[in-house]
Design a protein around this motif. Sequence first.
Motif, PDB file in Angstrom:
ATOM      1  N   ILE A  36       1.894   3.308  18.764  1.00 44.38           N
ATOM      2  CA  ILE A  36       1.688   1.784  18.468  1.00 44.38           C
ATOM      3  C   ILE A  36       1.779   1.705  16.851  1.00 44.38           C
ATOM      4  O   ILE A  36       1.374   2.562  16.070  1.00 44.38           O
ATOM      5  N   ALA A  37       1.827   0.429  16.329  1.00 34.63           N
ATOM      6  CA  ALA A  37       1.693   0.247  14.961  1.00 34.63           C
ATOM      7  C   ALA A  37       0.383   0.466  14.349  1.00 34.63           C
ATOM      8  O   ALA A  37       0.581   1.173  13.261  1.00 34.63           O
ATOM      9  N   GLY A  38      -0.602   0.383  15.090  1.00 36.44           N
ATOM     10  CA  GLY A  38      -1.920   0.671  14.478  1.00 36.44           C
ATOM     11  C   GLY A  38      -2.162   2.366  14.327  1.00 36.44           C
ATOM     12  O   GLY A  38      -2.619   2.562  13.149  1.00 36.44           O
ATOM     13  N   GLN A  39      -1.539   2.918  15.159  1.00 38.03           N
ATOM     14  CA  GLN A  39      -1.721   4.561  14.797  1.00 38.03           C
ATOM     15  C   GLN A  39      -0.915   5.023  13.682  1.00 38.03           C
ATOM     16  O   GLN A  39      -1.217   5.787  12.714  1.00 38.03           O
ATOM     17  N   ARG A  40       0.282   4.383  13.735  1.00 42.10           N
ATOM     18  CA  ARG A  40       1.446   4.719  12.503  1.00 42.10           C
ATOM     19  C   ARG A  40       0.680   4.358  11.196  1.00 42.10           C
ATOM     20  O   ARG A  40       0.788   5.028  10.325  1.00 42.10           O
ATOM     21  N   ARG A  41       0.061   3.242  11.252  1.00 41.95           N
ATOM     22  CA  ARG A  41      -0.498   2.710   9.913  1.00 41.95           C
ATOM     23  C   ARG A  41      -1.817   3.558   9.677  1.00 41.95           C
ATOM     24  O   ARG A  41      -1.940   3.814   8.517  1.00 41.95           O
ATOM     25  N   GLN A  42      -2.602   4.006  10.544  1.00 42.55           N
ATOM     26  CA  GLN A  42      -3.485   4.759  10.117  1.00 42.55           C
ATOM     27  C   GLN A  42      -2.977   6.286   9.766  1.00 42.55           C
ATOM     28  O   GLN A  42      -3.792   6.836   8.645  1.00 42.55           O
ATOM     29  N   TRP A  43      -1.725   6.583  10.144  1.00 38.89           N
ATOM     30  CA  TRP A  43      -1.251   8.015   9.458  1.00 38.89           C
ATOM     31  C   TRP A  43      -1.007   7.868   8.154  1.00 38.89           C
ATOM     32  O   TRP A  43      -1.351   8.522   7.358  1.00 38.89           O
ATOM     33  N   LEU A  44      -0.365   6.647   7.948  1.00 34.49           N
ATOM     34  CA  LEU A  44       0.112   6.212   6.351  1.00 34.49           C
ATOM     35  C   LEU A  44      -1.096   5.999   5.721  1.00 34.49           C
ATOM     36  O   LEU A  44      -1.173   6.341   4.533  1.00 34.49           O
ATOM     37  N   ASN A  45      -2.440   5.373   6.289  1.00 37.30           N
ATOM     38  CA  ASN A  45      -3.651   5.315   5.507  1.00 37.30           C
ATOM     39  C   ASN A  45      -4.201   6.543   4.954  1.00 37.30           C
ATOM     40  O   ASN A  45      -4.799   6.763   3.989  1.00 37.30           O
ATOM     41  N   THR A  46      -4.203   7.663   6.056  1.00 41.28           N
ATOM     42  CA  THR A  46      -4.738   8.799   5.763  1.00 41.28           C
ATOM     43  C   THR A  46      -3.932   9.568   4.816  1.00 41.28           C
ATOM     44  O   THR A  46      -4.626  10.249   3.859  1.00 41.28           O
ATOM     45  N   LEU A  47      -2.627   9.526   4.566  1.00 44.37           N
ATOM     46  CA  LEU A  47      -1.766  10.002   3.675  1.00 44.37           C
ATOM     47  C   LEU A  47      -2.194   9.592   2.340  1.00 44.37           C
ATOM     48  O   LEU A  47      -2.417   9.991   1.314  1.00 44.37           O
ATOM     49  N   ARG A  48      -2.174   8.193   2.385  1.00 42.52           N
ATOM     50  CA  ARG A  48      -2.633   7.344   1.034  1.00 42.52           C
ATOM     51  C   ARG A  48      -3.685   7.834   0.054  1.00 42.52           C
ATOM     52  O   ARG A  48      -4.104   8.205  -0.850  1.00 42.52           O
ATOM     53  N   ASP A  49      -4.951   8.006   1.216  1.00 42.66           N
ATOM     54  CA  ASP A  49      -6.388   8.375   0.730  1.00 42.66           C
ATOM     55  C   ASP A  49      -6.354   9.738   0.085  1.00 42.66           C
ATOM     56  O   ASP A  49      -6.963   9.874  -0.751  1.00 42.66           O
ATOM     57  N   LEU A  50      -5.575  10.556   0.936  1.00 45.40           N
ATOM     58  CA  LEU A  50      -5.720  11.999   0.617  1.00 45.40           C
ATOM     59  C   LEU A  50      -4.906  12.209  -0.759  1.00 45.40           C
ATOM     60  O   LEU A  50      -5.411  12.797  -1.711  1.00 45.40           O
ATOM     61  N   LEU A  51      -3.574  11.426  -1.222  1.00 48.33           N
ATOM     62  CA  LEU A  51      -3.086  11.502  -2.346  1.00 48.33           C
ATOM     63  C   LEU A  51      -3.912  11.005  -3.464  1.00 48.33           C
ATOM     64  O   LEU A  51      -3.706  11.615  -4.519  1.00 48.33           O
ATOM     65  N   SER A  52      -4.346   9.950  -3.319  1.00 43.48           N
ATOM     66  CA  SER A  52      -5.238   9.302  -4.210  1.00 43.48           C
ATOM     67  C   SER A  52      -6.391  10.229  -4.791  1.00 43.48           C
ATOM     68  O   SER A  52      -6.655  10.556  -5.791  1.00 43.48           O
ATOM     69  N   ALA A  53      -6.857  10.680  -3.599  1.00 44.30           N
ATOM     70  CA  ALA A  53      -8.236  11.503  -3.589  1.00 44.30           C
ATOM     71  C   ALA A  53      -7.791  12.894  -4.498  1.00 44.30           C
ATOM     72  O   ALA A  53      -8.588  13.420  -5.360  1.00 44.30           O
ATOM     73  N   GLU A  54      -6.631  13.486  -4.069  1.00 50.03           N
ATOM     74  CA  GLU A  54      -6.290  14.801  -4.659  1.00 50.03           C
ATOM     75  C   GLU A  54      -5.416  14.695  -5.897  1.00 50.03           C
ATOM     76  O   GLU A  54      -4.719  15.666  -6.040  1.00 50.03           O
ATOM     77  N   ARG A  55      -5.239  13.485  -6.445  1.00 48.25           N
ATOM     78  CA  ARG A  55      -4.169  13.520  -7.674  1.00 48.25           C
ATOM     79  C   ARG A  55      -4.437  14.409  -8.661  1.00 48.25           C
ATOM     80  O   ARG A  55      -3.489  15.177  -9.226  1.00 48.25           O
ATOM     81  N   GLU A  56      -5.613  14.837  -9.095  1.00 50.78           N
ATOM     82  CA  GLU A  56      -5.791  15.694 -10.281  1.00 50.78           C
ATOM     83  C   GLU A  56      -5.513  17.086  -9.661  1.00 50.78           C
ATOM     84  O   GLU A  56      -4.884  17.772 -10.481  1.00 50.78           O
ATOM     85  N   ALA A  57      -5.699  17.444  -8.511  1.00 45.71           N
ATOM     86  CA  ALA A  57      -5.316  18.915  -7.923  1.00 45.71           C
ATOM     87  C   ALA A  57      -3.884  19.084  -8.005  1.00 45.71           C
ATOM     88  O   ALA A  57      -3.080  20.082  -8.201  1.00 45.71           O
ATOM     89  N   LEU A  58      -3.279  17.972  -7.524  1.00 50.03           N
ATOM     90  CA  LEU A  58      -1.755  17.777  -7.263  1.00 50.03           C
ATOM     91  C   LEU A  58      -1.048  17.947  -8.724  1.00 50.03           C
ATOM     92  O   LEU A  58      -0.184  18.811  -8.681  1.00 50.03           O
ATOM     93  N   ILE A  59      -1.607  17.423  -9.507  1.00 51.08           N
ATOM     94  CA  ILE A  59      -1.174  17.370 -11.007  1.00 51.08           C
ATOM     95  C   ILE A  59      -1.028  18.946 -11.437  1.00 51.08           C
ATOM     96  O   ILE A  59      -0.049  19.492 -12.047  1.00 51.08           O
ATOM     97  N   ALA A  60      -2.322  19.332 -11.420  1.00 52.91           N
ATOM     98  CA  ALA A  60      -2.419  20.741 -11.785  1.00 52.91           C
ATOM     99  C   ALA A  60      -1.708  21.838 -11.253  1.00 52.91           C
ATOM    100  O   ALA A  60      -1.130  22.993 -11.778  1.00 52.91           O
ATOM    101  N   ALA A  61      -1.462  21.712  -9.692  1.00 50.55           N
ATOM    102  CA  ALA A  61      -0.410  22.576  -9.060  1.00 50.55           C
ATOM    103  C   ALA A  61       0.857  22.522  -9.402  1.00 50.55           C
ATOM    104  O   ALA A  61       1.554  23.529  -9.599  1.00 50.55           O
ATOM    105  N   ILE A  62       1.436  21.338  -9.539  1.00 52.14           N
ATOM    106  CA  ILE A  62       2.797  21.334 -10.115  1.00 52.14           C
ATOM    107  C   ILE A  62       3.043  21.782 -11.523  1.00 52.14           C
ATOM    108  O   ILE A  62       3.803  22.310 -11.667  1.00 52.14           O
ATOM    109  N   SER A  63       1.867  21.529 -12.436  1.00 53.39           N
ATOM    110  CA  SER A  63       2.186  21.865 -13.566  1.00 53.39           C
ATOM    111  C   SER A  63       2.168  23.581 -13.747  1.00 53.39           C
ATOM    112  O   SER A  63       2.851  24.238 -14.474  1.00 53.39           O
TER     113      SER A  63
END
Length: 476
Positions: A36-63
């Motif tokens: 259902i749409a609510g479940q898909r939206r929750q997946w997207l919310n989880t992904l967004r929260d993760l990327l926002s929270a881990e942005r410094e770690a992601l920047i460091a890993a890519i660098s």
Amino acid sequence: MSAEPAWKHATQQPLSELDRVLTLQRKAFAANPMPIAGQRRQWLNTLRDLLSAEREALIAAISSDFSHRSGDETLLAELMPCLMGIDDARKNLQKWMKPARRKVGIAFQPASAKVVYQPLGVVGVIVPWNYPLFLAVGPMIGALAAGNRVMLKLSESTPATGELLKRLFAQVFPEDLVAVVLGEAEVGIEFSRLAFDHLLFTGSTSIGRQVMRAAAENLTPVTLELGGKSPAIVAADVPLKDAAERIAFGKTLNAGQTCVAPDYVLVPEDRVEGFVEAYRQAVLGFYPTLTDNPDYTAIINQRQLTRLTGYLEDATRKGARVIALYDQGQDRRMPFSLLLNVSDDMLVMQDEIFGPLLPIVPYSRIDQAFAYINQRPRPLALYYFGYNKAEQQRVLEQTHSGGVCLNDTLLHVAQDDLPFGGVGPSGMGHYHGREGFLTFSKAKGVFIKQRFNAARLIYPPYGKAIQRLVYRLFIR
């Protein structure tokens, strides 16, 4: 970093482990084939929260993978587009999922028709090294919004980013929803042979052919994003400062390691020297020095640096005039160079450059510029710089490319409401925004009749009067 991953041993026995995850995801999809749409939206919310929270770690890993990658470039070209793409999908998800009503011809009434957008199942994504976050998460957004399961194969050239994404995704998504595959090229080959419901590959044209060949064994539909030699055209009357600055931004971002970076520039022959100087000033304005400059990204590895150096040596040997904009680089931070007097027998004019080298090709009339582009494989992007509306329209009508920017570079890729994809040698299929949702969905046509059945009037035996009347009405 996490403990040694199972995928490090996948080069010995990759197929069994890959099959295990694919089977796991298939079973999970079978248990929930229309989230259902609510479940898909929750997946997207989880992904967004993760990327926002881990942005410094992601920047460091890519660098770390690049030996140095500008943190601002990772924010601008990877993290921001991911977050914007998620926001666009969350906002429009309900509308995308809504069945589309279609017309039914009068001869088939009473009835109704609609298109239902159904998840495909398990989507495979092969991720290149140049934008390891955006080119993993971008397709993932469309696949999850469409209700699918996702397997990601990260590049062996970005091991730190791959390990980090594997660990982070495992923290928030079950393996039967999102799985990250690590390993060398052998694992990538086996990955492309899996019986996915859709496979998206971003990379070189030569590898794209191999991926498509492997996918054909399972009749797996593919989306290929392959790049190619994307041209920029400088018009006869555009201010050179405007054009050079925007081309320089598109070429210098990520040190030119971008699939839609300008690969060469077509410049009126009487404006070549002026463009050279304008481009030089633009680049030096962005990067006054390369030494210890945190804004300038390195070439990903020694193999790619050797390839680019080989292009310069080959071009010089065959008569090109190389204009280096800096005396020297630093480590793998390769200096920007312009190349004049180039010819088709030079490697730099045959292969996608994927680095800070920019050939300039002179032309005398705009028709010559169009002909030069049209005589070559169709590129992923085309850039035109000029304010004449009629000539802009000619560019759109008389050239082929995956996408176009008029008076800018790269930024069409960041528009979530525009499809992104190549044409011919630069790829097939589209994704981003609604087009991504459609790519990872089956648009199923549904024809609906209820109790009354007017169609029995045309059932056998044939030759009845009512049938002859129907023929007269609809066959003229």
